[in-house]
Design a protein around this motif. Structure first.
Motif, PDB file in Angstrom:
ATOM      1  N   ASN A 109       0.808  -1.273   0.146  1.00 39.85           N
ATOM      2  CA  ASN A 109      -0.028  -0.148  -0.045  1.00 39.85           C
ATOM      3  C   ASN A 109       0.788   1.417   0.119  1.00 39.85           C
ATOM      4  OD1 ASN A 109      -2.422  -1.449   0.283  1.00 39.85           O
ATOM      5  ND2 ASN A 109      -2.014  -1.999   2.280  1.00 39.85           N
ATOM      6  N   PRO A 110       1.876   1.553  -0.941  1.00 39.19           N
ATOM      7  CA  PRO A 110       2.524   2.650  -1.160  1.00 39.19           C
ATOM      8  C   PRO A 110       2.008   3.960  -1.348  1.00 39.19           C
ATOM      9  CG  PRO A 110       2.810   1.376  -3.026  1.00 39.19           C
ATOM     10  CD  PRO A 110       2.125   0.741  -2.204  1.00 39.19           C
ATOM     11  N   GLU A 111       2.395   5.120  -1.139  1.00 33.84           N
ATOM     12  CA  GLU A 111       1.912   6.501  -1.500  1.00 33.84           C
ATOM     13  C   GLU A 111       2.783   6.763  -2.549  1.00 33.84           C
ATOM     14  OE1 GLU A 111       1.959   8.905   2.348  1.00 33.84           O
ATOM     15  OE2 GLU A 111       2.647   7.174   3.159  1.00 33.84           O
ATOM     16  N   PHE A 112       4.091   6.306  -2.767  1.00 31.95           N
ATOM     17  CA  PHE A 112       4.953   6.767  -3.755  1.00 31.95           C
ATOM     18  C   PHE A 112       5.501   5.648  -4.504  1.00 31.95           C
ATOM     19  CE2 PHE A 112       9.336   8.673  -4.882  1.00 31.95           C
ATOM     20  CZ  PHE A 112       8.940   9.273  -5.969  1.00 31.95           C
ATOM     21  N   VAL A 114      -0.007   1.713 -19.420  1.00 30.50           N
ATOM     22  CA  VAL A 114      -0.164   3.155 -19.178  1.00 30.50           C
ATOM     23  C   VAL A 114      -1.510   3.382 -18.434  1.00 30.50           C
ATOM     24  CG1 VAL A 114      -0.344   5.606 -19.861  1.00 30.50           C
ATOM     25  CG2 VAL A 114       1.812   4.253 -20.420  1.00 30.50           C
ATOM     26  N   ASN A 115      -2.527   2.847 -19.128  1.00 32.01           N
ATOM     27  CA  ASN A 115      -4.029   3.242 -18.829  1.00 32.01           C
ATOM     28  C   ASN A 115      -4.017   2.369 -17.348  1.00 32.01           C
ATOM     29  OD1 ASN A 115      -4.645   4.381 -20.951  1.00 32.01           O
ATOM     30  ND2 ASN A 115      -5.317   2.569 -22.194  1.00 32.01           N
ATOM     31  N   LEU A 116      -3.492   1.201 -17.111  1.00 29.29           N
ATOM     32  CA  LEU A 116      -3.517   0.431 -16.074  1.00 29.29           C
ATOM     33  C   LEU A 116      -2.979   1.531 -14.753  1.00 29.29           C
ATOM     34  CD1 LEU A 116      -3.891  -1.859 -14.105  1.00 29.29           C
ATOM     35  CD2 LEU A 116      -1.865  -2.708 -14.717  1.00 29.29           C
ATOM     36  N   LEU A 117      -1.917   2.099 -15.113  1.00 27.91           N
ATOM     37  CA  LEU A 117      -1.172   2.908 -14.082  1.00 27.91           C
ATOM     38  C   LEU A 117      -2.020   4.001 -13.619  1.00 27.91           C
ATOM     39  CD1 LEU A 117       2.612   2.832 -15.308  1.00 27.91           C
ATOM     40  CD2 LEU A 117       1.639   1.795 -13.347  1.00 27.91           C
ATOM     41  N   GLU A 118      -2.593   4.621 -14.585  1.00 26.75           N
ATOM     42  CA  GLU A 118      -3.484   5.747 -14.442  1.00 26.75           C
ATOM     43  C   GLU A 118      -4.801   5.539 -13.790  1.00 26.75           C
ATOM     44  OE1 GLU A 118      -3.148   8.993 -17.893  1.00 26.75           O
ATOM     45  OE2 GLU A 118      -4.202   7.039 -18.744  1.00 26.75           O
ATOM     46  N   ASP A 119      -5.360   4.452 -13.958  1.00 27.34           N
ATOM     47  CA  ASP A 119      -6.519   3.934 -13.256  1.00 27.34           C
ATOM     48  C   ASP A 119      -6.204   3.696 -11.917  1.00 27.34           C
ATOM     49  OD1 ASP A 119      -9.105   2.523 -12.982  1.00 27.34           O
ATOM     50  OD2 ASP A 119      -8.251   0.794 -12.928  1.00 27.34           O
ATOM     51  N   LEU A 120      -4.948   2.805 -11.583  1.00 24.30           N
ATOM     52  CA  LEU A 120      -4.280   2.632 -10.250  1.00 24.30           C
ATOM     53  C   LEU A 120      -4.135   3.816  -9.400  1.00 24.30           C
ATOM     54  CD1 LEU A 120      -2.241  -0.325 -10.931  1.00 24.30           C
ATOM     55  CD2 LEU A 120      -4.377  -0.466  -9.720  1.00 24.30           C
ATOM     56  N   GLN A 121      -3.913   5.060 -10.170  1.00 28.06           N
ATOM     57  CA  GLN A 121      -3.338   6.191  -9.395  1.00 28.06           C
ATOM     58  C   GLN A 121      -4.836   6.792  -9.016  1.00 28.06           C
ATOM     59  OE1 GLN A 121      -1.881   9.281 -11.863  1.00 28.06           O
ATOM     60  NE2 GLN A 121      -0.409  10.055 -10.327  1.00 28.06           N
ATOM     61  N   ASP A 122      -5.737   6.891  -9.819  1.00 26.89           N
ATOM     62  CA  ASP A 122      -6.981   7.352  -9.434  1.00 26.89           C
ATOM     63  C   ASP A 122      -7.726   6.713  -8.187  1.00 26.89           C
ATOM     64  OD1 ASP A 122      -6.789   9.205 -11.473  1.00 26.89           O
ATOM     65  OD2 ASP A 122      -8.099   8.217 -12.799  1.00 26.89           O
ATOM     66  N   ARG A 123      -7.679   5.230  -8.214  1.00 26.43           N
ATOM     67  CA  ARG A 123      -8.241   4.322  -7.362  1.00 26.43           C
ATOM     68  C   ARG A 123      -7.636   4.356  -5.976  1.00 26.43           C
ATOM     69  NH1 ARG A 123      -9.734  -1.213 -10.186  1.00 26.43           N
ATOM     70  NH2 ARG A 123     -10.488  -1.660  -8.177  1.00 26.43           N
ATOM     71  N   LEU A 124      -6.227   4.372  -5.904  1.00 27.58           N
ATOM     72  CA  LEU A 124      -5.477   4.459  -4.878  1.00 27.58           C
ATOM     73  C   LEU A 124      -4.669   5.459  -4.268  1.00 27.58           C
ATOM     74  CD1 LEU A 124      -3.559   0.842  -5.747  1.00 27.58           C
ATOM     75  CD2 LEU A 124      -5.952   1.183  -4.421  1.00 27.58           C
ATOM     76  N   GLU A 125      -5.024   6.872  -4.858  1.00 28.75           N
ATOM     77  CA  GLU A 125      -4.319   8.053  -4.693  1.00 28.75           C
ATOM     78  C   GLU A 125      -2.952   7.976  -4.525  1.00 28.75           C
ATOM     79  OE1 GLU A 125      -6.299   9.255  -1.135  1.00 28.75           O
ATOM     80  OE2 GLU A 125      -8.124   9.610  -2.023  1.00 28.75           O
ATOM     81  N   LEU A 126      -2.184   7.357  -5.708  1.00 25.02           N
ATOM     82  CA  LEU A 126      -0.691   7.133  -5.796  1.00 25.02           C
ATOM     83  C   LEU A 126      -0.299   8.354  -6.415  1.00 25.02           C
ATOM     84  CD1 LEU A 126      -0.741   3.443  -7.095  1.00 25.02           C
ATOM     85  CD2 LEU A 126      -0.291   4.205  -5.032  1.00 25.02           C
ATOM     86  N   THR A 127       1.122   8.485  -6.152  1.00 24.69           N
ATOM     87  CA  THR A 127       1.914   9.556  -6.660  1.00 24.69           C
ATOM     88  C   THR A 127       3.020   8.846  -7.430  1.00 24.69           C
ATOM     89  OG1 THR A 127       1.438  10.970  -4.696  1.00 24.69           O
ATOM     90  CG2 THR A 127       3.441  11.605  -5.958  1.00 24.69           C
ATOM     91  N   TYR A 128       3.429   9.665  -8.675  1.00 22.20           N
ATOM     92  CA  TYR A 128       4.362   8.879  -9.479  1.00 22.20           C
ATOM     93  C   TYR A 128       5.521   9.712  -9.833  1.00 22.20           C
ATOM     94  CZ  TYR A 128       0.940   5.092 -10.718  1.00 22.20           C
ATOM     95  OH  TYR A 128      -0.374   4.073 -10.560  1.00 22.20           O
ATOM     96  N   LEU A 129       6.556   9.084 -10.089  1.00 18.07           N
ATOM     97  CA  LEU A 129       7.713   9.666 -10.743  1.00 18.07           C
ATOM     98  C   LEU A 129       7.888   8.763 -11.997  1.00 18.07           C
ATOM     99  CD1 LEU A 129      10.209  11.744 -11.298  1.00 18.07           C
ATOM    100  CD2 LEU A 129      11.516   9.848  -9.780  1.00 18.07           C
ATOM    101  N   PHE A 130       7.724   9.402 -13.155  1.00 16.19           N
ATOM    102  CA  PHE A 130       7.427   8.525 -14.276  1.00 16.19           C
ATOM    103  C   PHE A 130       8.613   8.913 -15.058  1.00 16.19           C
ATOM    104  CE2 PHE A 130       5.940   7.200 -18.402  1.00 16.19           C
ATOM    105  CZ  PHE A 130       5.260   5.994 -18.236  1.00 16.19           C
ATOM    106  N   ILE A 131       9.660   7.754 -15.236  1.00 20.57           N
ATOM    107  CA  ILE A 131      11.202   8.090 -15.907  1.00 20.57           C
ATOM    108  C   ILE A 131      10.673   7.432 -17.342  1.00 20.57           C
ATOM    109  CG2 ILE A 131      13.365   7.233 -16.130  1.00 20.57           C
ATOM    110  CD1 ILE A 131      13.310   7.236 -13.156  1.00 20.57           C
TER     111      ILE A 131
END
Length: 326
Positions: A176-179, A198-215
Motif C-alpha cells: 500500500n505505498p504512497e509513492f 499506461v492506462n492501468l497505471l492511470e486507473d490505479l493512481q485514481d483508485r489508490l491515490e498514488l503519486t508517481y515519478l515516471f521516468i
C-alpha cells in the motif's frame, strides 16, 4: 487528483560513483557524476515525468530518491522525513510507503519464485499478516492488475512481457505505498501493450491515490500520463514546467531539440516543422563541461555559457529553466 501538498522534496541531490585504481591499495582517481545537483518537488497525487537521453542520470535519480543508492550529497524529504539522514532500521520501516516498478520485466522477477511468493515477499517483510491473509491479498492484487488469480502458483517464464510487468506492478502495490518510481515501465514492451500498462497505471493512481515519478524516453507517452515534466541533461535538470506549457512553449535549446524529434502522424505538419539536429556527442559525466553542461552542443551558445553555470530561473509561472539565453 493532484493536491498542493508536497509529498517528495528533492534538494540539490548528488550521486557520484567513485573511479578507483590499484590492485592491492585502491585509490580514488575520479568520479562519475551521474546525478549532480537535482532539485524538484513532487506533489501528492501527481505524476512528474523525468525525460532525457540515455545515460543522463534518470534511473540513478529514481534509485537515489528511494535510497537504493545512498546519495553523495543533498536531501530527499518524504512527507517531512529526510531519508538521507535516516538510519537503517527506521528507513526499512518507511520502505513500505515507497516502491519501484523496474524497467525490464524479464530481469526484475526471480525465476525461482512463484507469482504468489514474488508478490507476497514485500508483505512478508513489512506486514505482520498470516500466510492465508497474504495469499488472499496476492489474489486481490492480481485482480487489481487484471490477471487471473489461478496464476498464483506459476513461474515468471510462463508469462509474456506485458503480464510480467503487471506482476511487477502488483508487487509494487503489495505494501500500500504512497509513492512509486516508474523506471521506464513500458520501454521494453510491444507498442500495443504499452497503452494498456499506461492506462492501468492511470486507473490505479485514481483508485489508490498514488503519486508517481515516471521516468521515460517516449515523449508522446509522457505527455499523455504526466502532470508536469522535468527535462534532464548530463546529471542536471535544465527545464521543469507543466506538461502542456513545456510541449507548447519549450524554452531550453535541449528541450526544443528533444521535442523536434517526436514523430507527428501528420505528413504536412512533419514537413513544415523545423528539425533541430544537435552536433557532437553527450560529454562524459566523469569530466562534464564547465559552465552550462549543454554548451558544447548548443546552437545558441555564447561565451558566458562555457564559463558560468546557469541558475534555474522561473521565466513564466511554474516554468523553470536553467539557461542564460532563455
Amino acid at each position: 487528483m493532484t493536491s498542493d501538498q508536497v509529498l517528495v522534496s528533492v534538494k540539490d541531490l548528488k550521486k557520484h560513483f567513485p573511479i578507483t585504481r590499484g590492485t592491492i591499495i585502491q585509490r580514488q582517481v575520479g568520479a562519475v557524476r551521474a546525478v549532480d545537483g537535482v532539485t524538484f518537488d513532487i506533489y501528492r497525487g501527481e505524476t512528474l515525468g523525468l525525460v532525457g537521453e540515455s545515460g543522463c542520470g534518470k534511473t540513478t535519480t529514481g534509485r537515489t530518491i528511494l535510497q537504493l543508492y545512498r546519495p553523495t550529497a543533498g536531501k530527499v524529504i518524504l512527507d517531512g522525513t529526510d531519508l538521507t539522514t535516516t538510519k537503517a532500521e527506521p528507513l526499512r520501516q518507511m520502505r513500505h510507503r515507497m516502491q519501484m516498478i523496474f524497467q525490464d520485466p524479464f530481469a526484475s522477477l526471480n525465476p525461482r519464485m512463484t507469482i504468489a511468493r514474488i508478490i507476497g515477499e514485500p508483505m512478508r517483510v513489512h506486514m505482520p499478516i498470516s500466510i492465508k491473509e497474504r495469499i488472499e491479498r496476492v489474489k486481490e492484487l492480481l485482480n487489481l492488475v487484471h490477471l487471473n488469480t489461478r496464476f498464483v502458483n506459476r513461474y515468471p517464464h510462463e508469462f509474456s512481457g506485458g503480464q510480467r510487468q503487471r506482476i511487477g506492478i502488483a508487487r509494487a502495490l503489495a505494501t500500500n505505498p504512497e509513492f512509486i518510481v516508474c523506471d521506464e515501465p513500458i520501454s521494453s514492451l510491444d507498442v500495443s501493450i504499452q497503452a494498456q500498462i499506461v492506462n492501468l497505471l492511470e486507473d490505479l493512481q485514481d483508485r489508490l491515490e498514488l503519486t508517481y515519478l515516471f521516468i521515460a524516453h517516449d515523449l508522446s507517452m509522457v505527455r499523455h500520463i504526466c502532470d508536469r515534466v522535468a527535462v534532464m541533461y548530463l546529471g542536471v535538470i535544465v527545464e521543469l514546467a507543466e506538461r502542456d506549457e513545456l510541449y507548447n512553449n519549450p524554452l531550453h535549446p535541449y528541450t526544443q531539440a528533444l521535442l523536434s524529434a517526436v514523430p507527428i502522424p501528420d505528413p504536412k505538419k512533419t514537413r513544415a516543422r523545423q528539425r533541430i539536429i544537435l552536433s557532437g556527442d553527450v560529454p562524459s559525466p566523469v569530466t562534464p563541461p564547465s559552465g552550462c553542461r549543454f554548451n558544447p552542443r548548443c546552437p545558441i551558445a555564447e561565451a558566458i555559457c562555457s564559463t558560468e553555470i546557469p541558475m534555474r530561473r522561473e521565466i513564466e509561472p511554474d516554468h523553470w529553466v536553467a539557461c542564460h539565453k532563455a
